[in-house]
Design a protein around this motif. Structure first.
Motif, PDB file in Angstrom:
ATOM      1  N   PHE A   1    -101.603 -26.481 -30.981  1.00 23.45           N
ATOM      2  CA  PHE A   1    -102.137 -25.510 -31.936  1.00 23.45           C
ATOM      3  C   PHE A   1    -102.865 -24.319 -31.331  1.00 23.45           C
ATOM      4  CE2 PHE A   1    -101.441 -29.347 -34.415  1.00 23.45           C
ATOM      5  CZ  PHE A   1    -100.622 -28.820 -35.388  1.00 23.45           C
ATOM      6  N   ASP A   2    -103.173 -24.327 -30.067  1.00 20.87           N
ATOM      7  CA  ASP A   2    -103.785 -23.132 -29.474  1.00 20.87           C
ATOM      8  C   ASP A   2    -102.886 -22.530 -28.408  1.00 20.87           C
ATOM      9  OD1 ASP A   2    -104.077 -25.101 -27.542  1.00 20.87           O
ATOM     10  OD2 ASP A   2    -106.018 -24.348 -26.838  1.00 20.87           O
ATOM     11  N   LYS A   3    -101.578 -22.808 -28.530  1.00 20.84           N
ATOM     12  CA  LYS A   3    -100.656 -22.382 -27.488  1.00 20.84           C
ATOM     13  C   LYS A   3     -99.448 -21.650 -28.080  1.00 20.84           C
ATOM     14  CE  LYS A   3    -102.086 -26.153 -24.513  1.00 20.84           C
ATOM     15  NZ  LYS A   3    -103.158 -26.583 -25.415  1.00 20.84           N
ATOM     16  N   ALA A   4     -99.094 -20.540 -27.457  1.00 17.10           N
ATOM     17  CA  ALA A   4     -97.905 -19.795 -27.878  1.00 17.10           C
ATOM     18  C   ALA A   4     -96.674 -20.685 -27.793  1.00 17.10           C
ATOM     19  CB  ALA A   4     -97.713 -18.570 -26.987  1.00 17.10           C
ATOM     20  N   GLY A   5     -95.849 -20.636 -28.830  1.00 20.28           N
ATOM     21  CA  GLY A   5     -94.650 -21.458 -28.844  1.00 20.28           C
ATOM     22  C   GLY A   5     -94.885 -22.902 -29.202  1.00 20.28           C
ATOM     23  N   GLY A   6     -96.154 -23.279 -29.361  1.00 18.24           N
ATOM     24  CA  GLY A   6     -96.470 -24.634 -29.780  1.00 18.24           C
ATOM     25  C   GLY A   6     -96.412 -25.672 -28.680  1.00 18.24           C
ATOM     26  N   TYR A   7     -96.517 -25.247 -27.413  1.00 18.94           N
ATOM     27  CA  TYR A   7     -96.527 -26.245 -26.341  1.00 18.94           C
ATOM     28  C   TYR A   7     -97.279 -25.722 -25.131  1.00 18.94           C
ATOM     29  CZ  TYR A   7     -93.054 -23.810 -23.415  1.00 18.94           C
ATOM     30  OH  TYR A   7     -92.405 -22.902 -22.611  1.00 18.94           O
ATOM     31  N   GLY A   8     -97.782 -26.672 -24.323  1.00 20.26           N
ATOM     32  CA  GLY A   8     -98.418 -26.329 -23.059  1.00 20.26           C
ATOM     33  C   GLY A   8     -97.682 -27.007 -21.925  1.00 20.26           C
ATOM     34  N   ILE A   9     -97.109 -26.230 -21.026  1.00 24.23           N
ATOM     35  CA  ILE A   9     -96.289 -26.796 -19.957  1.00 24.23           C
ATOM     36  C   ILE A   9     -97.122 -27.631 -18.985  1.00 24.23           C
ATOM     37  CG2 ILE A   9     -96.493 -24.830 -18.374  1.00 24.23           C
ATOM     38  CD1 ILE A   9     -93.495 -25.213 -17.744  1.00 24.23           C
TER      39      ILE A   9
ATOM     40  N   GLY B   1     -99.526 -29.563 -19.888  1.00 23.11           N
ATOM     41  CA  GLY B   1    -100.080 -30.700 -20.615  1.00 23.11           C
ATOM     42  C   GLY B   1     -99.022 -31.742 -20.936  1.00 23.11           C
ATOM     43  N   LYS B   2     -99.131 -32.301 -22.119  1.00 20.68           N
ATOM     44  CA  LYS B   2     -98.250 -33.400 -22.522  1.00 20.68           C
ATOM     45  C   LYS B   2     -96.797 -32.967 -22.663  1.00 20.68           C
ATOM     46  CE  LYS B   2    -101.948 -35.865 -24.996  1.00 20.68           C
ATOM     47  NZ  LYS B   2    -103.029 -34.935 -24.588  1.00 20.68           N
ATOM     48  N   ALA B   3     -96.550 -31.671 -22.826  1.00 17.38           N
ATOM     49  CA  ALA B   3     -95.175 -31.179 -23.008  1.00 17.38           C
ATOM     50  C   ALA B   3     -94.422 -31.018 -21.697  1.00 17.38           C
ATOM     51  CB  ALA B   3     -95.193 -29.846 -23.753  1.00 17.38           C
ATOM     52  N   MET B   4     -95.056 -31.283 -20.562  1.00 16.83           N
ATOM     53  CA  MET B   4     -94.341 -31.087 -19.295  1.00 16.83           C
ATOM     54  C   MET B   4     -93.101 -31.975 -19.197  1.00 16.83           C
ATOM     55  SD  MET B   4     -96.719 -32.965 -16.385  1.00 16.83           S
ATOM     56  CE  MET B   4     -98.155 -31.943 -16.709  1.00 16.83           C
ATOM     57  N   GLY B   5     -93.099 -33.080 -19.914  1.00 16.47           N
ATOM     58  CA  GLY B   5     -91.941 -33.961 -19.909  1.00 16.47           C
ATOM     59  C   GLY B   5     -90.779 -33.452 -20.733  1.00 16.47           C
ATOM     60  N   PHE B   6     -90.975 -32.358 -21.467  1.00 19.68           N
ATOM     61  CA  PHE B   6     -89.881 -31.742 -22.226  1.00 19.68           C
ATOM     62  C   PHE B   6     -89.062 -30.787 -21.350  1.00 19.68           C
ATOM     63  CE2 PHE B   6     -92.857 -31.785 -26.198  1.00 19.68           C
ATOM     64  CZ  PHE B   6     -92.723 -33.169 -26.284  1.00 19.68           C
ATOM     65  N   VAL B   7     -89.629 -30.359 -20.230  1.00 18.94           N
ATOM     66  CA  VAL B   7     -89.077 -29.246 -19.451  1.00 18.94           C
ATOM     67  C   VAL B   7     -88.122 -29.747 -18.370  1.00 18.94           C
ATOM     68  CG1 VAL B   7     -89.645 -27.291 -17.967  1.00 18.94           C
ATOM     69  CG2 VAL B   7     -91.161 -27.893 -19.865  1.00 18.94           C
ATOM     70  N   THR B   8     -86.906 -29.227 -18.376  1.00 16.67           N
ATOM     71  CA  THR B   8     -85.935 -29.589 -17.342  1.00 16.67           C
ATOM     72  C   THR B   8     -85.775 -28.511 -16.287  1.00 16.67           C
ATOM     73  OG1 THR B   8     -84.088 -28.691 -18.648  1.00 16.67           O
ATOM     74  CG2 THR B   8     -84.612 -31.041 -18.927  1.00 16.67           C
ATOM     75  N   ASN B   9     -86.151 -27.274 -16.600  1.00 15.28           N
ATOM     76  CA  ASN B   9     -85.998 -26.196 -15.620  1.00 15.28           C
ATOM     77  C   ASN B   9     -86.945 -25.040 -15.937  1.00 15.28           C
ATOM     78  OD1 ASN B   9     -84.345 -25.108 -13.299  1.00 15.28           O
ATOM     79  ND2 ASN B   9     -83.963 -23.494 -14.781  1.00 15.28           N
ATOM     80  N   VAL B  10     -87.496 -24.458 -14.857  1.00 16.98           N
ATOM     81  CA  VAL B  10     -88.310 -23.252 -14.964  1.00 16.98           C
ATOM     82  C   VAL B  10     -87.752 -22.230 -13.996  1.00 16.98           C
ATOM     83  CG1 VAL B  10     -90.594 -22.231 -14.665  1.00 16.98           C
ATOM     84  CG2 VAL B  10     -90.387 -24.536 -15.606  1.00 16.98           C
TER      85      VAL B  10
ATOM     86  N   SER C   1     -91.880 -17.527 -12.683  1.00 19.17           N
ATOM     87  CA  SER C   1     -93.263 -17.925 -12.419  1.00 19.17           C
ATOM     88  C   SER C   1     -93.704 -19.063 -13.329  1.00 19.17           C
ATOM     89  CB  SER C   1     -94.190 -16.715 -12.624  1.00 19.17           C
ATOM     90  OG  SER C   1     -95.541 -17.113 -12.658  1.00 19.17           O
ATOM     91  N   TYR C   2     -94.141 -20.160 -12.698  1.00 19.62           N
ATOM     92  CA  TYR C   2     -94.672 -21.289 -13.463  1.00 19.62           C
ATOM     93  C   TYR C   2     -96.010 -20.928 -14.097  1.00 19.62           C
ATOM     94  CZ  TYR C   2     -96.828 -25.846 -14.373  1.00 19.62           C
ATOM     95  OH  TYR C   2     -97.461 -26.908 -14.966  1.00 19.62           O
ATOM     96  N   THR C   3     -96.876 -20.234 -13.340  1.00 17.10           N
ATOM     97  CA  THR C   3     -98.190 -19.889 -13.880  1.00 17.10           C
ATOM     98  C   THR C   3     -98.086 -18.918 -15.047  1.00 17.10           C
ATOM     99  OG1 THR C   3     -98.513 -18.123 -12.235  1.00 17.10           O
ATOM    100  CG2 THR C   3     -99.383 -20.315 -11.699  1.00 17.10           C
ATOM    101  N   ASN C   4     -96.999 -18.144 -15.081  1.00 23.59           N
ATOM    102  CA  ASN C   4     -96.746 -17.259 -16.213  1.00 23.59           C
ATOM    103  C   ASN C   4     -96.656 -18.040 -17.513  1.00 23.59           C
ATOM    104  OD1 ASN C   4     -96.038 -14.638 -17.357  1.00 23.59           O
ATOM    105  ND2 ASN C   4     -93.964 -15.424 -17.541  1.00 23.59           N
ATOM    106  N   VAL C   5     -96.043 -19.214 -17.458  1.00 26.63           N
ATOM    107  CA  VAL C   5     -95.878 -20.049 -18.653  1.00 26.63           C
ATOM    108  C   VAL C   5     -97.229 -20.608 -19.102  1.00 26.63           C
ATOM    109  CG1 VAL C   5     -94.566 -21.954 -19.670  1.00 26.63           C
ATOM    110  CG2 VAL C   5     -93.580 -20.633 -17.800  1.00 26.63           C
ATOM    111  N   ILE C   6     -98.135 -20.808 -18.157  1.00 27.54           N
ATOM    112  CA  ILE C   6     -99.472 -21.290 -18.502  1.00 27.54           C
ATOM    113  C   ILE C   6    -100.305 -20.174 -19.120  1.00 27.54           C
ATOM    114  CG2 ILE C   6    -101.558 -22.390 -17.600  1.00 27.54           C
ATOM    115  CD1 ILE C   6     -99.907 -23.567 -15.366  1.00 27.54           C
ATOM    116  N   GLY C   7     -99.988 -18.911 -18.774  1.00 33.43           N
ATOM    117  CA  GLY C   7    -100.695 -17.811 -19.414  1.00 33.43           C
ATOM    118  C   GLY C   7    -101.109 -16.666 -18.513  1.00 33.43           C
ATOM    119  N   LEU C   8    -100.850 -16.803 -17.198  1.00 35.07           N
ATOM    120  CA  LEU C   8    -101.198 -15.720 -16.286  1.00 35.07           C
ATOM    121  C   LEU C   8    -100.305 -15.801 -15.045  1.00 35.07           C
ATOM    122  CD1 LEU C   8    -103.394 -13.422 -16.124  1.00 35.07           C
ATOM    123  CD2 LEU C   8    -104.602 -14.922 -14.525  1.00 35.07           C
ATOM    124  N   PRO C   9     -99.438 -14.802 -14.831  1.00 37.82           N
ATOM    125  CA  PRO C   9     -98.577 -14.820 -13.636  1.00 37.82           C
ATOM    126  C   PRO C   9     -99.427 -14.518 -12.401  1.00 37.82           C
ATOM    127  CG  PRO C   9     -98.243 -12.787 -14.864  1.00 37.82           C
ATOM    128  CD  PRO C   9     -99.188 -13.626 -15.674  1.00 37.82           C
TER     129      PRO C   9
END
Length: 201
Positions: A153-161, A163-172, A175-183
């Motif tokens: 609920f406090d994350k764009a797109g409804g997930y935090g890479i 956090g708990k959603a890291m298990g949803f991700v198969t490829n990045v 920039s990984y830090t870009n997905v967290i919020g700052l490249p």
């Protein structure tokens, strides 16, 4: 302040993730969150949206809070965008989060972060960094359990890479830090080149 860091840095964001990443770099800064209307304009692309928001956040902090001469203001805005350029902001309800995650399931999407460096009201640099993220197929049971954790609920797109959603991700791709919020790599290079603020001093 570190005697080697001549310019004061202000982070125009209340995001704990941005604060943590910038802090790890060894740079000293203060936090003054920006308060602007972040609604996208009609027919505005995802890239234009984050670039405008980041710039407006920096200007708002400069006008309303920062009277310190030569202070550098760093602002940022991160969004998740579908391949059709549909902007997915922070979900407003459980149903909204569920729709977002179902849309992202078993597909790739884009994460854009726009950031601006501002000094004395003048733009030093603005950029938009793009990362492509791919999700595996997520079951409805997994989506409901993730929503129940309240993490979306406090994350764009409804997930935090990170956090708990890291298990949803198969490829990045990007920039990984870009997905967290700052490249972070790009931001640190621009701070050094445009503001003479260098990490790990």
């Amino acid at each position: 302040m570190n005697s080697k860091q001549k310019n004061k840095l202000i982070l125009a964001s209340g995001s704990p993730r941005r604060k943590e990443m910038l802090g790890i770099s060894g740079i000293e800064f203060s936090v003054i969150p920006a308060n602007i209307d972040e609604a996208p304009k009609k027919n505005e692309s995802g890239k234009d949206y984050v670039k405008r928001n980041a710039f407006e956040k920096a200007v708002a902090v400069y006008k309303n809070f920062s009277q310190q001469e030569n202070a550098i203001i760093l602002s940022a805005d991160t969004i998740v965008v579908t391949k059709n350029d549909v902007i997915l902001e922070k979900p407003l309800s459980e149903e909204h989060a569920q729709n977002m995650l179902q849309l992202l399931s078993n597909d790739s999407h884009l994460v854009y972060t726009g950031y601006t460096l501002l000094q004395n009201g003048a733009e030093l640099i603005s950029r938009v960094i793009e990362t492509i993220v791919t999700f595996r197929k997520i079951s409805n049971e997994e989506i409901n359990a993730y929503i129940a954790s309240k993490e979306p609920f406090d994350k764009a797109g409804g997930y935090g890479i990170q956090g708990k959603a890291m298990g949803f991700v198969t490829n990045v791709n990007g920039s990984y830090t870009n997905v967290i919020g700052l490249p972070l790599a790009e931001v640190l290079m621009d701070l050094a080149n445009y503001a003479n603020i260098k990490p790990f001093q």
